[in-house]
Motif scaffolding. Sequence first.
Motif, PDB file in Angstrom:
ATOM      1  N   MET A   1       0.839  -1.181   0.000  1.00  0.00           N
ATOM      2  CA  MET A   1       0.000   0.000   0.000  1.00  0.00           C
ATOM      3  C   MET A   1       0.888   1.250   0.000  1.00  0.00           C
ATOM      4  SD  MET A   1      -2.510   1.416   2.988  1.00  0.00           S
ATOM      5  CE  MET A   1      -4.009   0.683   2.420  1.00  0.00           C
ATOM      6  N   VAL A   2       0.579   2.155  -0.887  1.00  0.00           N
ATOM      7  CA  VAL A   2       1.297   3.418  -0.957  1.00  0.00           C
ATOM      8  C   VAL A   2       0.548   4.443  -0.118  1.00  0.00           C
ATOM      9  CG1 VAL A   2       2.096   5.248  -2.480  1.00  0.00           C
ATOM     10  CG2 VAL A   2       2.166   2.881  -3.254  1.00  0.00           C
ATOM     11  N   ILE A   3       1.268   5.063   0.775  1.00  0.00           N
ATOM     12  CA  ILE A   3       0.687   6.078   1.653  1.00  0.00           C
ATOM     13  C   ILE A   3       1.257   7.427   1.241  1.00  0.00           C
ATOM     14  CG2 ILE A   3       0.514   6.899   4.029  1.00  0.00           C
ATOM     15  CD1 ILE A   3       0.756   3.994   4.942  1.00  0.00           C
ATOM     16  N   SER A   4       0.373   8.376   0.971  1.00  0.00           N
ATOM     17  CA  SER A   4       0.833   9.706   0.578  1.00  0.00           C
ATOM     18  C   SER A   4       1.489  10.408   1.765  1.00  0.00           C
ATOM     19  CB  SER A   4      -0.337  10.543   0.063  1.00  0.00           C
ATOM     20  OG  SER A   4      -1.161  10.958   1.143  1.00  0.00           O
ATOM     21  N   ALA A   5       2.223  11.452   1.476  1.00  0.00           N
ATOM     22  CA  ALA A   5       2.891  12.220   2.532  1.00  0.00           C
ATOM     23  C   ALA A   5       1.865  12.787   3.512  1.00  0.00           C
ATOM     24  CB  ALA A   5       3.732  13.332   1.918  1.00  0.00           C
ATOM     25  N   GLN A   6       0.746  13.291   2.976  1.00  0.00           N
ATOM     26  CA  GLN A   6      -0.289  13.853   3.851  1.00  0.00           C
ATOM     27  C   GLN A   6      -0.936  12.768   4.712  1.00  0.00           C
ATOM     28  OE1 GLN A   6      -1.112  17.209   4.393  1.00  0.00           O
ATOM     29  NE2 GLN A   6      -2.084  16.215   6.133  1.00  0.00           N
ATOM     30  N   GLN A   7      -1.217  11.617   4.113  1.00  0.00           N
ATOM     31  CA  GLN A   7      -1.796  10.519   4.883  1.00  0.00           C
ATOM     32  C   GLN A   7      -0.840  10.080   5.986  1.00  0.00           C
ATOM     33  OE1 GLN A   7      -2.523   7.861   1.568  1.00  0.00           O
ATOM     34  NE2 GLN A   7      -4.740   8.045   1.849  1.00  0.00           N
ATOM     35  N   ARG A   8       0.441   9.984   5.654  1.00  0.00           N
ATOM     36  CA  ARG A   8       1.431   9.575   6.657  1.00  0.00           C
ATOM     37  C   ARG A   8       1.447  10.574   7.816  1.00  0.00           C
ATOM     38  NH1 ARG A   8       5.134   6.263   7.963  1.00  0.00           N
ATOM     39  NH2 ARG A   8       7.138   6.862   8.835  1.00  0.00           N
ATOM     40  N   LYS A   9       1.418  11.843   7.467  1.00  0.00           N
ATOM     41  CA  LYS A   9       1.401  12.888   8.493  1.00  0.00           C
ATOM     42  C   LYS A   9       0.162  12.738   9.374  1.00  0.00           C
ATOM     43  CE  LYS A   9       1.289  17.902   8.930  1.00  0.00           C
ATOM     44  NZ  LYS A   9       1.173  19.176   8.240  1.00  0.00           N
ATOM     45  N   ASP A  10      -1.003  12.515   8.750  1.00  0.00           N
ATOM     46  CA  ASP A  10      -2.253  12.360   9.499  1.00  0.00           C
ATOM     47  C   ASP A  10      -2.235  11.103  10.373  1.00  0.00           C
ATOM     48  OD1 ASP A  10      -3.149  14.668   8.251  1.00  0.00           O
ATOM     49  OD2 ASP A  10      -4.429  13.595   6.813  1.00  0.00           O
ATOM     50  N   LEU A  11      -1.698  10.014   9.843  1.00  0.00           N
ATOM     51  CA  LEU A  11      -1.625   8.761  10.603  1.00  0.00           C
ATOM     52  C   LEU A  11      -0.685   8.891  11.793  1.00  0.00           C
ATOM     53  CD1 LEU A  11      -1.554   6.280   7.597  1.00  0.00           C
ATOM     54  CD2 LEU A  11      -3.403   6.477   9.285  1.00  0.00           C
ATOM     55  N   ILE A  12       0.448   9.550  11.594  1.00  0.00           N
ATOM     56  CA  ILE A  12       1.395   9.745  12.696  1.00  0.00           C
ATOM     57  C   ILE A  12       0.782  10.650  13.761  1.00  0.00           C
ATOM     58  CG2 ILE A  12       3.589  10.846  13.316  1.00  0.00           C
ATOM     59  CD1 ILE A  12       4.732   9.601  10.707  1.00  0.00           C
ATOM     60  N   ALA A  13       0.092  11.707  13.334  1.00  0.00           N
ATOM     61  CA  ALA A  13      -0.574  12.589  14.296  1.00  0.00           C
ATOM     62  C   ALA A  13      -1.636  11.826  15.085  1.00  0.00           C
ATOM     63  CB  ALA A  13      -1.196  13.780  13.570  1.00  0.00           C
ATOM     64  N   ALA A  14      -2.373  10.959  14.398  1.00  0.00           N
ATOM     65  CA  ALA A  14      -3.394  10.162  15.075  1.00  0.00           C
ATOM     66  C   ALA A  14      -2.755   9.195  16.072  1.00  0.00           C
ATOM     67  CB  ALA A  14      -4.222   9.393  14.047  1.00  0.00           C
ATOM     68  N   GLN A  15      -1.687   8.555  15.654  1.00  0.00           N
ATOM     69  CA  GLN A  15      -0.985   7.620  16.533  1.00  0.00           C
ATOM     70  C   GLN A  15      -0.479   8.354  17.777  1.00  0.00           C
ATOM     71  OE1 GLN A  15       2.187   5.536  14.538  1.00  0.00           O
ATOM     72  NE2 GLN A  15       2.992   4.670  16.423  1.00  0.00           N
ATOM     73  N   GLN A  16       0.115   9.531  17.577  1.00  0.00           N
ATOM     74  CA  GLN A  16       0.615  10.313  18.717  1.00  0.00           C
ATOM     75  C   GLN A  16      -0.533  10.707  19.634  1.00  0.00           C
ATOM     76  OE1 GLN A  16       4.103  11.219  19.292  1.00  0.00           O
ATOM     77  NE2 GLN A  16       3.084  11.323  21.275  1.00  0.00           N
ATOM     78  N   GLY A  17      -1.640  11.128  19.053  1.00  0.00           N
ATOM     79  CA  GLY A  17      -2.801  11.516  19.853  1.00  0.00           C
ATOM     80  C   GLY A  17      -3.335  10.371  20.695  1.00  0.00           C
ATOM     81  N   GLU A  18      -3.348   9.192  20.117  1.00  0.00           N
ATOM     82  CA  GLU A  18      -3.829   8.019  20.859  1.00  0.00           C
ATOM     83  C   GLU A  18      -2.867   7.674  21.999  1.00  0.00           C
ATOM     84  OE1 GLU A  18      -6.802   6.658  20.424  1.00  0.00           O
ATOM     85  OE2 GLU A  18      -7.256   7.907  18.703  1.00  0.00           O
ATOM     86  N   LEU A  19      -1.577   7.734  21.734  1.00  0.00           N
ATOM     87  CA  LEU A  19      -0.594   7.460  22.791  1.00  0.00           C
ATOM     88  C   LEU A  19      -0.711   8.483  23.917  1.00  0.00           C
ATOM     89  CD1 LEU A  19       2.524   6.574  20.625  1.00  0.00           C
ATOM     90  CD2 LEU A  19       1.261   5.008  22.118  1.00  0.00           C
ATOM     91  N   ASP A  20      -0.877   9.745  23.553  1.00  0.00           N
ATOM     92  CA  ASP A  20      -1.032  10.788  24.570  1.00  0.00           C
ATOM     93  C   ASP A  20      -2.319  10.587  25.372  1.00  0.00           C
ATOM     94  OD1 ASP A  20       1.314  11.782  23.493  1.00  0.00           O
ATOM     95  OD2 ASP A  20       0.360  13.494  22.501  1.00  0.00           O
ATOM     96  N   ALA A  21      -3.370  10.094  24.699  1.00  0.00           N
ATOM     97  CA  ALA A  21      -4.640   9.835  25.384  1.00  0.00           C
ATOM     98  C   ALA A  21      -4.493   8.706  26.400  1.00  0.00           C
ATOM     99  CB  ALA A  21      -5.738   9.518  24.379  1.00  0.00           C
ATOM    100  N   VAL A  22      -3.656   7.717  26.085  1.00  0.00           N
ATOM    101  CA  VAL A  22      -3.393   6.648  27.063  1.00  0.00           C
ATOM    102  C   VAL A  22      -2.864   7.269  28.349  1.00  0.00           C
ATOM    103  CG1 VAL A  22      -1.950   4.645  27.613  1.00  0.00           C
ATOM    104  CG2 VAL A  22      -2.969   4.846  25.340  1.00  0.00           C
ATOM    105  N   GLN A  23      -1.854   8.116  28.220  1.00  0.00           N
ATOM    106  CA  GLN A  23      -1.256   8.760  29.398  1.00  0.00           C
ATOM    107  C   GLN A  23      -2.271   9.646  30.114  1.00  0.00           C
ATOM    108  OE1 GLN A  23       1.636   8.012  30.698  1.00  0.00           O
ATOM    109  NE2 GLN A  23       1.971   6.589  29.034  1.00  0.00           N
ATOM    110  N   MET A  24      -3.070  10.366  29.342  1.00  0.00           N
ATOM    111  CA  MET A  24      -4.073  11.245  29.928  1.00  0.00           C
ATOM    112  C   MET A  24      -5.058  10.452  30.789  1.00  0.00           C
ATOM    113  SD  MET A  24      -7.075  13.377  27.976  1.00  0.00           S
ATOM    114  CE  MET A  24      -8.008  11.879  27.625  1.00  0.00           C
TER     115      MET A  24
END
Length: 128
Positions: A1-24
């Motif tokens: 699967m090819v992931i565009s630069a924007q999709q990668r950015k959005d996926l990484i932001a989502a992943q970070q948000g989920e990790l931060d939510a765990v801590q929260m």
Amino acid sequence: MVISAQQRKDLIAAQQGELDAVQMYLALAEVAKEERDREAFKRLAAEEGRHAAVFYHYTKQKLSAKNTLAKALVALYKVLGKKRLYPFIAKGEYAAVKKYEPLIADFPEVKAVKDDEKRHGDEVMRLL
């Protein structure tokens, strides 16, 4: 699967948000005054961890949770109390629903995450 630069950015932001939510949620579970709130936050933290794993599946990037949000919300919990803080938390969960919607067409697993985020917002509001 090819992931565009924007999709990668959005996926990484989502992943970070989920990790931060765990801590929260784990931090809130430590300070919440009511047992049902503590248990709900522990459960939500575990679910947010599973969400982070969904995004990791696509990004393959190891990220670390940031404690900034957790520390801020614990302080706000102590100052504002749950009646003013929980709607703010729910609003963040509902915002994630909107952020994840555009990803679903290319990353179908994100639909379950999006649905959980809506349920999380509802669950936090039910704690009031």
